[in-house]
Design an enzyme around this catalytic site. Structure first.
Site, PDB file in Angstrom:
ATOM      1  N   HIS A  96      30.474  24.399  12.737  1.00 56.97           N
ATOM      2  CA  HIS A  96      30.003  25.478  11.915  1.00 56.97           C
ATOM      3  C   HIS A  96      30.948  25.685  10.383  1.00 56.97           C
ATOM      4  O   HIS A  96      30.612  26.282   9.506  1.00 56.97           O
ATOM      5  CB  HIS A  96      30.672  26.813  12.728  1.00 56.97           C
TER       6      HIS A  96
ATOM      7  N   ARG B 221      14.260  27.607  16.642  1.00 53.17           N
ATOM      8  CA  ARG B 221      15.423  26.352  17.582  1.00 53.17           C
ATOM      9  C   ARG B 221      16.303  27.708  18.084  1.00 53.17           C
ATOM     10  O   ARG B 221      17.267  28.152  18.014  1.00 53.17           O
ATOM     11  CB  ARG B 221      16.575  25.642  17.438  1.00 53.17           C
TER      12      ARG B 221
ATOM     13  N   ARG C 205      10.300  27.590  18.896  1.00 54.74           N
ATOM     14  CA  ARG C 205      10.570  26.551  19.816  1.00 54.74           C
ATOM     15  C   ARG C 205      11.067  27.153  21.529  1.00 54.74           C
ATOM     16  O   ARG C 205      12.408  27.624  21.141  1.00 54.74           O
ATOM     17  CB  ARG C 205      11.135  25.016  19.553  1.00 54.74           C
TER      18      ARG C 205
ATOM     19  N   GLU D 266       8.457  13.281  20.055  1.00 56.36           N
ATOM     20  CA  GLU D 266       9.775  13.066  19.342  1.00 56.36           C
ATOM     21  C   GLU D 266      10.100  11.619  20.545  1.00 56.36           C
ATOM     22  O   GLU D 266      11.753  11.093  20.289  1.00 56.36           O
ATOM     23  CB  GLU D 266      10.923  13.989  20.221  1.00 56.36           C
TER      24      GLU D 266
ATOM     25  N   ASN E  27      14.851  13.716  14.329  1.00 59.24           N
ATOM     26  CA  ASN E  27      16.641  13.508  14.714  1.00 59.24           C
ATOM     27  C   ASN E  27      16.144  13.028  16.107  1.00 59.24           C
ATOM     28  O   ASN E  27      17.054  11.883  16.665  1.00 59.24           O
ATOM     29  CB  ASN E  27      16.753  14.818  15.269  1.00 59.24           C
ATOM     30  N   ASP E  28      15.323  13.288  17.012  1.00 58.89           N
ATOM     31  CA  ASP E  28      15.139  11.911  18.469  1.00 58.89           C
ATOM     32  C   ASP E  28      14.521  11.395  18.262  1.00 58.89           C
ATOM     33  O   ASP E  28      14.406  10.338  19.677  1.00 58.89           O
ATOM     34  CB  ASP E  28      14.861  13.312  19.607  1.00 58.89           C
TER      35      ASP E  28
ATOM     36  N   ARG F 138      21.313   9.309  19.349  1.00 58.83           N
ATOM     37  CA  ARG F 138      21.488  10.188  18.368  1.00 58.83           C
ATOM     38  C   ARG F 138      23.944  11.098  17.421  1.00 58.83           C
ATOM     39  O   ARG F 138      23.899  11.344  16.744  1.00 58.83           O
ATOM     40  CB  ARG F 138      20.593  11.234  17.596  1.00 58.83           C
TER      41      ARG F 138
ATOM     42  N   CYS G 202      10.216  18.324  11.628  1.00 64.21           N
ATOM     43  CA  CYS G 202      10.789  18.921  11.150  1.00 64.21           C
ATOM     44  C   CYS G 202      12.376  18.509  11.689  1.00 64.21           C
ATOM     45  O   CYS G 202      13.380  19.083  11.423  1.00 64.21           O
ATOM     46  CB  CYS G 202      10.312  19.940  12.104  1.00 64.21           C
TER      47      CYS G 202
HETATM   48  C1  PEP Z   1      14.575  16.592  15.824  1.00 65.68           C
HETATM   49  O1  PEP Z   1      14.577  15.636  16.877  1.00 65.68           O
HETATM   50  O2  PEP Z   1      13.434  16.581  14.907  1.00 65.68           O
HETATM   51  C2  PEP Z   1      14.389  18.034  16.083  1.00 65.68           C
HETATM   52  C3  PEP Z   1      14.024  18.895  15.170  1.00 65.68           C
HETATM   53  O3  PEP Z   1      14.587  18.660  17.401  1.00 65.68           O
HETATM   54  P1  PEP Z   1      16.929  18.906  17.297  1.00 65.68           P
HETATM   55  O4  PEP Z   1      16.952  18.475  15.838  1.00 65.68           O
HETATM   56  O5  PEP Z   1      17.215  20.352  17.450  1.00 65.68           O
HETATM   57  O6  PEP Z   1      16.771  18.117  19.053  1.00 65.68           O
HETATM   58 MG    MG Z   2      14.693  17.741  18.863  1.00 56.99          MG
END
Ligand code: PEP
Ligand code: MG
Length: 586
Positions: free
Chosen positions: A197, A304, A340, A436, A459-460, A470, A507
């Site tokens: 935050h 999210r 989501r 992902e 990201n995943d 990660r 995303c």
């Molecule tokens: C991702 O994994 O790229 C994603 C957008 O989801 P999160 O970052 O919420 O896991």
């Molecule tokens: Mg993800």
């Protein structure tokens, strides 16, 4: 070891990009000793009242801070403080403490401190950094309340000389909120992260912020001049006159660049050669929708939804969820919204559920796997989403799909739920599948036949493809989205999306890095979804891209053998196309 004569540099994690030059100020808040007193019977009620006053004064302070933040346009920060206000209403921090003061006849400070310690134990048991980070809000509240109970302990940020570069072991969200961007040049802390935050508030206020810096080599008795380069996460102490001049120039360029980007809000996200890109937003909280409108986003590409658990930390009922989603749908004013379903499980504890003890939670019962195990949670959420989405462009998105069977299973649950409301499959909600996991990318052709759109969560996808956690700080340098294997997977997914005639969104965080924009468009991504703040900078990158050049760049990147080659290619192209970007061309 004192480095008072020579320029030297430290490195940390860049959280808020930006440059600042100023004098070092070490912000040390001494916790002070908390008295532990047994009260005489006629003092008990006085202490209860003293405690209530401390809570009320803290709430008043937070509300005051919120209006200050609102006037600065830092809306994300306002929302974060909302969660602190709700925590201050939590019976654990209100009635329970009053009851305990009466029962134990102990003074308010010591009872309050014991309650905070209980909270801490609960949070210490959570391994997910995002969820664990929420404890910072409790610490923040605790400090504020304690300062009212124990007046001598108050440490003020107002004592910091204007323009200082503030070094602190840690910085709480409300301290960051209290910080005036004109008074504090930059913040440097020993801990922290992008999803914290404190980090979100710093970004919202535009205060350069570097975290995870080791203070070991700093002699805080020295009057250092410091330069913070929040773009690279660099801290330069004792800079030479030449270095200072260089960074002062950069700072001026950056300020005029940011002003220039604001005028893009009303323009379309279109390439030089007329290709329209959908530029949407990733949001976690409903207030962020105001920013989506302000920055001219197409819609919300990723909501999210698990963030609705905060700050109460309980799964809301169908009716409560319906109200939350409906408020978001209304705020979207007809723009598209992708909700989501809860990305929970694994190491993200779910309130009220005993979680499985798993050796590798990220490879365990997470996201869609968790929801298929706890179908009532999924069905409740789907009913609320479907009801809120009637007559509006709302889609539902499933995270961490790794097999066709699980996708077909959730799709059936969606359609069965719609049937309960008399909605036929033809008029049903759009269903998206997140890609992902490499297995999902490899069967994207099959998935594309069964869903309405694909959304690549890099990201995943990077984590699962490269087998790099990660959140692992030791592996951070190996967590590399420019790895050619990732580009090949993205290309595979967009090609299958094309074949199946469904759109493909991206995303993950790389969508918000303008150096990747040309590459992603060239790889065939049609929609980018980024944190609202990044919409202008990505729009600028899109408007400086030619789709023909982008395809050529992507082809060359796909032939690269190493991440470094890819990075050189995309940074080189970005420097040529957007030379005046001082934030990313570093
Ligand atoms: C991702 O994994 O790229 C994603 C957008 O989801 P999160 O970052 O919420 O896991
Ligand atoms: Mg993800």
């Amino acid at each position: 070891m004192a480095y008072d004569a020579q320029e030297f540099c430290l490195r940390g994690t860049p959280i808020c990009r930006g440059i600042a030059v100023g004098r070092l100020y070490f912000f040390d808040r001494k916790e002070g000793v908390v008295p532990d007193i047994t009260l005489s019977p006629h003092d008990v009620e006085k202490d209860v009242i003293r405690f209530r006053e401390a809570l009320n004064n803290s709430k008043r302070d937070i509300k005051h801070l919120q209006s200050q933040l609102e006037s600065e346009g830092a809306l994300e920060a306002v929302v974060i403080l909302d969660s602190q206000l709700i925590m201050l209403e939590d019976p654990l921090l209100t009635t329970n403490i009053e009851v305990t003061i009466r029962e134990t006849k102990k003074n308010a400070e010591s009872v309050f401190r014991a309650a905070i310690r209980k909270y801490q134990e609960k949070f210490d048991a959570i391994s997910d950094p995002f969820f664990r980070d929420r404890f910072k809000d409790i610490q923040d509240i605790s400090r504020r309340v304690m300062e009212y109970l124990n007046k001598g302990a108050r440490v003020s940020l107002h004592d910091i000389p204007p323009g200082s570069i503030v070094f602190a072991p840690d910085f709480t969200p409300s301290e960051m909120a209290e910080t005036k961007s004109i008074a504090v040049g930059a913040i440097v802390t020993e801990v922290g992260g992008t999803t914290s935050h404190t980090g979100i508030v710093a970004i919202a206020k535009g205060i350069p912020y570097v975290a995870n810096v080791s203070f070991e080599l700093i002699d805080f008795s020295q009057e250092y001049v410091v330069i913070v380069d929040g773009r690279k996460g660099e801290i330069i102490l004792n800079p030479t006159v030449k270095t200072i001049e260089k960074y002062e120039r950069l700072k001026i360029h950056l300020q005029s660049q940011m002003k220039g980007l604001e005028r893009l809000c009303t323009l379309s996200a279109e390439t030089i050669d007329g290709y329209q890109v959908r530029l949407s937003a990733n949001i976690e909280m409903s207030h962020q929708i105001d920013l989506v409108h302000r920055y001219g986003g197409h819609g919300v590409g990723l909501f999210r939804s698990e963030y609705i658990f905060f700050p109460k930390n309980v799964i809301p009922s169908e009716e409560e969820q319906y109200r939350i989603y409906k408020r978001i749908v209304d705020r979207m004013k007809g723009r598209s919204l992708v909700i989501r379903v809860f990305d929970l499980g694994g190491d993200k504890a779910v309130p009220g559920y005993s979680m499985l003890k798993e050796g590798n939670p990220f490879l365990g019962c997470r996201a869609i796997r968790f929801l298929l195990r706890e179908k009532e949670i999924l069905k409740t959420q789907l009913r609320a989403v479907i009801r809120a989405g009637i007559g509006a462009p709302v889609s539902v998105l499933f995270p961490m799909v790794s097999t066709m069977t699980e996708f077909l299973e959730v799709k059936k649950i969606v359609r069965d739920t719609e049937e309960e409301f008399g909605i036929s499959p033809k008029k049903g909600i759009r269903i998206g599948c997140m890609i992902e996991v490499p297995s999902a990318a490899i069967i994207a052709d099959h998935l594309a036949k069964e869903c309405d759109f694909l959304s690549i969560g890099t990201n995943d996808l990077v984590q699962y493809s490269l087998a790099i956690d990660r959140g692992n700080q030791y592996m951070a340098s190996r967590y590399d989205p420019t790895n050619p294997s990732i580009l090949r997977l993205i290309k595979l997914i967009t090609s299958e999306g094309d074949q199946g005639q469904i759109p493909v969104t991206l995303c993950g965080e790389i969508a918000a890095d303008p150096r990747f924009t040309m590459l992603l468009l060239g790889l065939g991504v049609q929609e980018l979804s980024v944190a609202p703040r990044y919409i202008p900078i990505i729009k600028h990158a899109i408007r400086n891209t030619s789709i023909l050049e982008a395809v050529d760049l992507a082809e060359r990147a796909l032939c690269s053998a190493t991440s470094q080659e890819v990075m050189d290619l995309i940074s080189g192209a970005y420097k040529r196309n957007v030379p005046e970007d001082y934030l990313y061309n570093c």
